[in-house]
Design a protein around this motif. Sequence first.
Motif, PDB file in Angstrom:
ATOM      1  N   ARG A 198      78.541  45.045   8.372  1.00  0.00           N
ATOM      2  CA  ARG A 198      79.340  44.280   7.400  1.00  0.00           C
ATOM      3  C   ARG A 198      78.979  42.788   7.443  1.00  0.00           C
ATOM      4  O   ARG A 198      79.201  42.076   6.466  1.00  0.00           O
ATOM      5  CB  ARG A 198      80.830  44.483   7.668  1.00  0.00           C
ATOM      6  CG  ARG A 198      81.347  45.853   7.244  1.00  0.00           C
ATOM      7  CD  ARG A 198      82.859  45.943   7.275  1.00  0.00           C
ATOM      8  NE  ARG A 198      83.395  45.989   8.615  1.00  0.00           N
ATOM      9  CZ  ARG A 198      83.620  47.099   9.306  1.00  0.00           C
ATOM     10  NH1 ARG A 198      83.330  48.282   8.783  1.00  0.00           N
ATOM     11  NH2 ARG A 198      84.129  47.052  10.524  1.00  0.00           N
ATOM     12  N   SER A 199      78.439  42.331   8.562  1.00  0.00           N
ATOM     13  CA  SER A 199      78.059  40.928   8.695  1.00  0.00           C
ATOM     14  C   SER A 199      76.585  40.674   8.394  1.00  0.00           C
ATOM     15  O   SER A 199      76.242  39.672   7.766  1.00  0.00           O
ATOM     16  CB  SER A 199      78.370  40.425  10.117  1.00  0.00           C
ATOM     17  OG  SER A 199      79.758  40.417  10.383  1.00  0.00           O
ATOM     18  N   VAL A 200      75.702  41.563   8.842  1.00  0.00           N
ATOM     19  CA  VAL A 200      74.268  41.273   8.777  1.00  0.00           C
ATOM     20  C   VAL A 200      73.501  42.210   7.857  1.00  0.00           C
ATOM     21  O   VAL A 200      72.276  42.096   7.773  1.00  0.00           O
ATOM     22  CB  VAL A 200      73.640  41.294  10.187  1.00  0.00           C
ATOM     23  CG1 VAL A 200      74.372  40.346  11.129  1.00  0.00           C
ATOM     24  CG2 VAL A 200      73.623  42.709  10.773  1.00  0.00           C
ATOM     25  N   SER A 201      74.176  43.106   7.196  1.00  0.00           N
ATOM     26  CA  SER A 201      73.639  44.104   6.262  1.00  0.00           C
ATOM     27  C   SER A 201      73.168  45.338   7.019  1.00  0.00           C
ATOM     28  O   SER A 201      72.859  45.299   8.215  1.00  0.00           O
ATOM     29  CB  SER A 201      72.523  43.555   5.366  1.00  0.00           C
ATOM     30  OG  SER A 201      71.261  43.643   5.971  1.00  0.00           O
ATOM     31  N   VAL A 202      73.085  46.435   6.279  1.00  0.00           N
ATOM     32  CA  VAL A 202      72.783  47.725   6.892  1.00  0.00           C
ATOM     33  C   VAL A 202      71.369  47.759   7.479  1.00  0.00           C
ATOM     34  O   VAL A 202      71.101  48.500   8.434  1.00  0.00           O
ATOM     35  CB  VAL A 202      72.969  48.858   5.857  1.00  0.00           C
ATOM     36  CG1 VAL A 202      71.927  48.770   4.742  1.00  0.00           C
ATOM     37  CG2 VAL A 202      72.949  50.224   6.524  1.00  0.00           C
ATOM     38  N   THR A 203      70.457  46.944   6.937  1.00  0.00           N
ATOM     39  CA  THR A 203      69.074  46.979   7.407  1.00  0.00           C
ATOM     40  C   THR A 203      68.873  46.256   8.730  1.00  0.00           C
ATOM     41  O   THR A 203      67.841  46.432   9.378  1.00  0.00           O
ATOM     42  CB  THR A 203      68.144  46.348   6.351  1.00  0.00           C
ATOM     43  OG1 THR A 203      68.691  45.083   5.969  1.00  0.00           O
ATOM     44  CG2 THR A 203      68.019  47.239   5.146  1.00  0.00           C
ATOM     45  N   GLN A 204      69.826  45.436   9.141  1.00  0.00           N
ATOM     46  CA  GLN A 204      69.618  44.583  10.311  1.00  0.00           C
ATOM     47  C   GLN A 204      70.412  45.005  11.536  1.00  0.00           C
ATOM     48  O   GLN A 204      70.427  44.290  12.535  1.00  0.00           O
ATOM     49  CB  GLN A 204      69.928  43.136   9.954  1.00  0.00           C
ATOM     50  CG  GLN A 204      68.871  42.485   9.086  1.00  0.00           C
ATOM     51  CD  GLN A 204      67.492  42.524   9.721  1.00  0.00           C
ATOM     52  OE1 GLN A 204      67.298  42.063  10.843  1.00  0.00           O
ATOM     53  NE2 GLN A 204      66.524  43.102   9.019  1.00  0.00           N
TER      54      GLN A 204
END
Length: 525
Positions: A23-29
């Motif tokens: 939720r903070s850094v996106s699903v890819t990260q």
Amino acid sequence: MIGVAYPDARADAGQYVLAALRRSVSVTQAQAITRNMLHEIAPDVMVAVDAPDAWSADLIAFVQARPRKLIVFGHMPIALADYLRYRPAALPADLSQASRSATAPSGESRESAAAVRYGALAQALGGAPWHRPFERFDFADEWNNLGYGAIRADGSIWALAQAPEVPAEAELAAVVVNGERQFAYAALWDAGASAVLWFNRPVGPCDSFEWRLVEQFLSGYRADALPCQPVLSELPWGYDAAITSRLDCDEDVESARPLWHAYRRLGVPFTLAVHTQNLQRGGQHDILRELLADRQQGAVLSHTATHSPNWGGSYDTAIAEGVQSAELLERATGVPVRYAVSPFHQSPPYAMRGLIDAGYAGCIGGIIRNDPEFLSARGGALAGLPAGFVGHSQQCMLHGDCMLKEGDPLAIFKQAFDTAYATNTLFGYLDHPFSERYAYGWTDEAARIDAHEQLITYMRGKAQRPLFLHEEAALDFLRLRSLAQIVEHDGVFRVVTPFADTTPLALGVEFRGAHTKVETGKALQ
């Protein structure tokens, strides 16, 4: 990329932590990784969730290999503990009682004797001398208007792991009981060339404003020497506060009109969440059509078909509640319904799966009494659910019953906004229209309107550039943010946004101490 490692015995906590990070850094990260990957292609940032003692050597080698960041949630493995001068101890037997709050009487708050108290070091991560009770109530034993969940002492993933001591210079926060310090709750070490952040809970602070400290550790801590991870802001770019509110129409719809007129006069968007059995009575439809005549200023959400506790108790009843409500609302207004509000804010996982299959794009809920997995510090995708569906926790209930009898009646609501403002959190609050049976603790409509106006005036005075949104616009933005992807190639980060944007609002990104507007595909500096 952030690696998240957890043993099978704590897979539930690991999944909630993974979702919180995404939720903070996106699903890819943020990706779940195996213990073995710590030796092979370990990323520069790691999160260890309730790691067993046997993982100590792996984690020590991780922080010693090169400048890196390690976050430990819950149990501190024994050799890593020795390396960090962390001295473990068992939790005191009487902590369970101290962790629970009494029920709040009308016009008063109650909180547990046990609390978390932050010290000066929290400022290194953008924090403050926060005081966070383990449990607190503003209405009966249900609502915490300050928004966070409960810290338990029951061995669950929501409970403290140990009662340790850490070096004084590393302590971020301590557990206190009746104001007396007991043991450490959070710590921050500069360990050789690396840094280690620890929270005394398997899920960390994923259900609290304290999550801001995790974001700041990832995005900017010691940016001159350590790897950093971009964090997508929960506030739309160009604003220093974002506020959304609604009325949940449990027993009446039309009686919302006086407050709606006050919001129109103030230039603040307005939302109604409608329990559709109310539409069976005459005189309840006009306000919905009038509200939706200006889609920029008004929104209508589902509040289920029958307002049953826990969405009726099953996946099948949740689908039925969602489908029937959406059909009735679209028939009444001509506008499709995309978002829902949980009855009693009860949001069990099966109900969210039912809403997804009923065609909804998101749900608002969250309450300290139950469903702790839905109480999230940031809005967005939920653990184990597909992309495109978002949850948003909004536990601040602006009721007459919650106005304080002593001092400033609005003090708790102002504090809730102050904390959201300080932590870049999208702030949501709610009330209910009056009915023949119930006025929700308000003496009359004039007193209710005055309280709402005072809170809006306070927020406008606190923030430099506040943005008021109706709930559909707020959830559209959270959905855009949840679908954005941060990608990394050769050490360079870029943000890629979805092609079909449903909101005119722009994303912001925090990276290495700077907060900038997202320009899709452009390298972050």
